[in-house]
Design a protein around this motif. Structure first.
Motif, PDB file in Angstrom:
ATOM      1  N   HIS A  59     -29.783  80.396  31.239  1.00  0.00           N
ATOM      2  CA  HIS A  59     -29.318  80.927  29.951  1.00  0.00           C
ATOM      3  C   HIS A  59     -30.010  82.232  29.551  1.00  0.00           C
ATOM      4  O   HIS A  59     -29.813  82.710  28.432  1.00  0.00           O
ATOM      5  N   TYR A  60     -30.782  82.821  30.455  1.00  0.00           N
ATOM      6  CA  TYR A  60     -31.455  84.093  30.149  1.00  0.00           C
ATOM      7  C   TYR A  60     -30.427  85.221  30.200  1.00  0.00           C
ATOM      8  O   TYR A  60     -29.592  85.276  31.107  1.00  0.00           O
ATOM      9  N   GLN A  61     -30.491  86.129  29.237  1.00  0.00           N
ATOM     10  CA  GLN A  61     -29.531  87.237  29.202  1.00  0.00           C
ATOM     11  C   GLN A  61     -30.225  88.537  28.813  1.00  0.00           C
ATOM     12  O   GLN A  61     -30.329  88.867  27.635  1.00  0.00           O
ATOM     13  N   PRO A  62     -30.692  89.307  29.800  1.00  0.00           N
ATOM     14  CA  PRO A  62     -31.257  90.630  29.499  1.00  0.00           C
ATOM     15  C   PRO A  62     -30.156  91.605  29.091  1.00  0.00           C
ATOM     16  O   PRO A  62     -28.965  91.293  29.197  1.00  0.00           O
ATOM     17  N   GLY A  63     -30.551  92.774  28.663  1.00  0.00           N
ATOM     18  CA  GLY A  63     -29.597  93.736  28.126  1.00  0.00           C
ATOM     19  C   GLY A  63     -28.511  94.165  29.083  1.00  0.00           C
ATOM     20  O   GLY A  63     -27.394  94.480  28.667  1.00  0.00           O
ATOM     21  N   SER A  67     -23.400  88.187  30.543  1.00  0.00           N
ATOM     22  CA  SER A  67     -23.373  86.794  30.114  1.00  0.00           C
ATOM     23  C   SER A  67     -24.708  86.140  30.451  1.00  0.00           C
ATOM     24  O   SER A  67     -25.464  86.657  31.288  1.00  0.00           O
ATOM     25  N   PRO A  68     -25.040  85.013  29.830  1.00  0.00           N
ATOM     26  CA  PRO A  68     -26.290  84.322  30.169  1.00  0.00           C
ATOM     27  C   PRO A  68     -26.271  83.858  31.623  1.00  0.00           C
ATOM     28  O   PRO A  68     -25.220  83.484  32.161  1.00  0.00           O
ATOM     29  N   PHE A  69     -27.433  83.852  32.254  1.00  0.00           N
ATOM     30  CA  PHE A  69     -27.509  83.413  33.649  1.00  0.00           C
ATOM     31  C   PHE A  69     -27.243  81.908  33.697  1.00  0.00           C
ATOM     32  O   PHE A  69     -27.845  81.142  32.943  1.00  0.00           O
ATOM     33  N   PRO A  70     -26.378  81.457  34.614  1.00  0.00           N
ATOM     34  CA  PRO A  70     -25.934  80.070  34.577  1.00  0.00           C
ATOM     35  C   PRO A  70     -26.706  79.096  35.458  1.00  0.00           C
ATOM     36  O   PRO A  70     -26.274  77.952  35.631  1.00  0.00           O
ATOM     37  N   ALA A  71     -27.829  79.508  36.022  1.00  0.00           N
ATOM     38  CA  ALA A  71     -28.503  78.656  36.996  1.00  0.00           C
ATOM     39  C   ALA A  71     -30.023  78.717  36.833  1.00  0.00           C
ATOM     40  O   ALA A  71     -30.555  79.519  36.064  1.00  0.00           O
ATOM     41  N   VAL A  72     -30.706  77.878  37.595  1.00  0.00           N
ATOM     42  CA  VAL A  72     -32.168  77.778  37.544  1.00  0.00           C
ATOM     43  C   VAL A  72     -32.825  78.778  38.487  1.00  0.00           C
ATOM     44  O   VAL A  72     -33.905  79.301  38.194  1.00  0.00           O
ATOM     45  N   MET A 168     -34.643  99.953  45.939  1.00  0.00           N
ATOM     46  CA  MET A 168     -33.854 100.226  44.733  1.00  0.00           C
ATOM     47  C   MET A 168     -34.747 100.954  43.731  1.00  0.00           C
ATOM     48  O   MET A 168     -35.842 100.491  43.416  1.00  0.00           O
ATOM     49  N   GLU A 169     -34.285 102.067  43.231  1.00  0.00           N
ATOM     50  CA  GLU A 169     -35.110 102.894  42.355  1.00  0.00           C
ATOM     51  C   GLU A 169     -35.223 102.331  40.937  1.00  0.00           C
ATOM     52  O   GLU A 169     -36.181 102.605  40.232  1.00  0.00           O
ATOM     53  N   ASP A 170     -34.234 101.549  40.497  1.00  0.00           N
ATOM     54  CA  ASP A 170     -34.165 101.156  39.092  1.00  0.00           C
ATOM     55  C   ASP A 170     -34.760  99.782  38.796  1.00  0.00           C
ATOM     56  O   ASP A 170     -34.786  99.367  37.635  1.00  0.00           O
ATOM     57  N   PHE A 171     -35.194  99.058  39.818  1.00  0.00           N
ATOM     58  CA  PHE A 171     -35.699  97.709  39.599  1.00  0.00           C
ATOM     59  C   PHE A 171     -37.070  97.555  40.241  1.00  0.00           C
ATOM     60  O   PHE A 171     -37.350  98.113  41.299  1.00  0.00           O
ATOM     61  N   GLY A 172     -37.938  96.783  39.581  1.00  0.00           N
ATOM     62  CA  GLY A 172     -39.274  96.537  40.089  1.00  0.00           C
ATOM     63  C   GLY A 172     -39.866  95.326  39.407  1.00  0.00           C
ATOM     64  O   GLY A 172     -39.148  94.444  38.918  1.00  0.00           O
ATOM     65  N   GLY A 173     -41.186  95.276  39.352  1.00  0.00           N
ATOM     66  CA  GLY A 173     -41.870  94.156  38.739  1.00  0.00           C
ATOM     67  C   GLY A 173     -42.074  94.368  37.246  1.00  0.00           C
ATOM     68  O   GLY A 173     -41.545  95.299  36.642  1.00  0.00           O
ATOM     69  N   HIS A 174     -42.921  93.530  36.662  1.00  0.00           N
ATOM     70  CA  HIS A 174     -43.062  93.512  35.201  1.00  0.00           C
ATOM     71  C   HIS A 174     -44.312  92.748  34.798  1.00  0.00           C
ATOM     72  O   HIS A 174     -44.870  91.976  35.583  1.00  0.00           O
ATOM     73  N   GLY A 175     -44.709  92.952  33.561  1.00  0.00           N
ATOM     74  CA  GLY A 175     -45.735  92.107  32.998  1.00  0.00           C
ATOM     75  C   GLY A 175     -45.183  90.710  32.770  1.00  0.00           C
ATOM     76  O   GLY A 175     -43.974  90.502  32.718  1.00  0.00           O
ATOM     77  N   ILE A 176     -46.080  89.738  32.627  1.00  0.00           N
ATOM     78  CA  ILE A 176     -45.649  88.354  32.434  1.00  0.00           C
ATOM     79  C   ILE A 176     -46.702  87.621  31.613  1.00  0.00           C
ATOM     80  O   ILE A 176     -47.888  87.969  31.663  1.00  0.00           O
ATOM     81  N   GLY A 177     -46.265  86.631  30.862  1.00  0.00           N
ATOM     82  CA  GLY A 177     -47.196  85.875  30.025  1.00  0.00           C
ATOM     83  C   GLY A 177     -46.461  84.830  29.230  1.00  0.00           C
ATOM     84  O   GLY A 177     -45.887  83.894  29.782  1.00  0.00           O
ATOM     85  N   ARG A 178     -46.436  84.971  27.908  1.00  0.00           N
ATOM     86  CA  ARG A 178     -45.660  84.071  27.062  1.00  0.00           C
ATOM     87  C   ARG A 178     -44.165  84.267  27.304  1.00  0.00           C
ATOM     88  O   ARG A 178     -43.374  83.354  27.082  1.00  0.00           O
ATOM     89  N   LYS A 179     -43.789  85.454  27.740  1.00  0.00           N
ATOM     90  CA  LYS A 179     -42.422  85.750  28.121  1.00  0.00           C
ATOM     91  C   LYS A 179     -42.394  86.081  29.604  1.00  0.00           C
ATOM     92  O   LYS A 179     -43.371  86.594  30.160  1.00  0.00           O
ATOM     93  N   MET A 180     -41.255  85.815  30.222  1.00  0.00           N
ATOM     94  CA  MET A 180     -41.137  86.109  31.651  1.00  0.00           C
ATOM     95  C   MET A 180     -41.190  87.608  31.908  1.00  0.00           C
ATOM     96  O   MET A 180     -41.789  88.048  32.896  1.00  0.00           O
ATOM     97  N   HIS A 181     -40.572  88.393  31.040  1.00  0.00           N
ATOM     98  CA  HIS A 181     -40.583  89.844  31.185  1.00  0.00           C
ATOM     99  C   HIS A 181     -41.336  90.461  30.018  1.00  0.00           C
ATOM    100  O   HIS A 181     -40.876  90.401  28.873  1.00  0.00           O
ATOM    101  N   GLU A 182     -42.486  91.007  30.293  1.00  0.00           N
ATOM    102  CA  GLU A 182     -43.306  91.696  29.303  1.00  0.00           C
ATOM    103  C   GLU A 182     -43.630  93.091  29.820  1.00  0.00           C
ATOM    104  O   GLU A 182     -43.358  93.437  30.976  1.00  0.00           O
ATOM    105  N   ASP A 183     -44.213  93.913  28.941  1.00  0.00           N
ATOM    106  CA  ASP A 183     -44.779  95.179  29.390  1.00  0.00           C
ATOM    107  C   ASP A 183     -46.043  94.891  30.186  1.00  0.00           C
ATOM    108  O   ASP A 183     -46.722  93.892  29.938  1.00  0.00           O
TER     109      ASP A 183
END
Length: 253
Positions: A59-63, A67-72, A168-183
């Motif tokens: 059910h995660y839906q980034p910008g 639609s929300p992601f339908p799987a685990v 891929m130039e536009d995708f990479g890693g991210h910060g993580i913590g209380r949220k899966m995607h953080e700065d």
């Protein structure tokens, strides 16, 4: 805003990371010729539920998503690089599979990905996966206090260049913590000594994505999956880590 995690918070993240690691191990053990991708999703869902955790992707839906992601899990096969939706299709001999999985446990996130071949592996596919794994290890090794974000990106990009692989130039890693995607964002390409200074206690998800071709990508009709434009195969590896003099892998089994 970039948060610095305390030792106790990183300990909690390590427990979330273990759940993700167990889910990925169970998926890999179940993956075989003839198995449906949806079955792999059920395996991961069961492991996460048994641990008292919650799936981070469902059910995660980034910008960018329609639609929300339908799987685990994300299950990306062959030319699909990332964000593949597991469906009723069956694995075939020689398929190159990338599985991405995330979970929350006690309010903390873990995120990790693996790539592997089902059945008989093509030499080129095995080399691609190995290069992606080595690049992940090199990126993790660069995640020490006093280095800069560009050092991580440079280490990953060096691995791609050595093998002649695309990124891929536009995708990479991210910060993580209380949220899966953080700065902050964690690039898969960078210049040594440039970018944000790394501080002990930062938690980062480092995730190389290599393609056997140019690195140019398109979006599948579902609006989620990203695929290579030239049809070349792709690999994706990821660990959540804590920046430290010896970086700590939070999603190791």
């Amino acid at each position: 805003m970039v948060e610095i995690k305390t030792p106790s918070e990183l300990t909690a993240m390590r427990e979330a990371g273990r759940v993700v690691a167990r889910a990925l191990a169970a998926v890999r053990a179940r993956a075989a010729v003839g198995v449906r991708l949806a079955e792999l999703d059920e395996v991961a869902a069961s492991v996460i539920a048994d641990a008292g955790a919650k799936p981070a992707f469902l059910h995660y839906q980034p910008g960018f998503a329609p639609s929300p992601f339908p799987a685990v899990i994300c299950a990306s096969v062959n030319e699909v690089i990332v964000h593949g939706i597991p469906d009723a299709s069956r694995l075939r001999d020689g398929d190159l599979v990338s599985i991405d999985c995330g979970a929350y446990l006690d309010g903390w996130a873990g995120d990790s990905a693996i790539s592997f071949t089902v059945g008989r592996a093509e030499v080129a596919d095995a080399a691609l996966v190995s290069a992606c794994e080595r690049a992940l290890a090199a990126g993790i090794a660069a995640a020490v206090p006093g280095n800069r974000m560009g050092d991580i990106g440079a280490a990953i990009a060096r691995g791609a260049a050595e093998g002649g692989y695309g990124i891929m130039e536009d995708f990479g890693g991210h910060g993580i913590g209380r949220k899966m995607h953080e700065d902050p964002g964690v690039p898969n390409r960078g210049r040594p000594g440039r970018g944000m200074v790394l501080r002990e206690g930062m938690a980062l998800a480092i995730e190389p994505m290599f393609t056997a071709g140019s690195g140019r990508y398109g979006v599948l009709a579902d609006g989620w999956g990203l695929h290579t434009v030239d049809g070349s195969r792709a690999a994706h590896t990821e660990h959540s880590i804590a920046v430290a003099p010896t970086p700590v892998v939070l999603t190791a089994l």
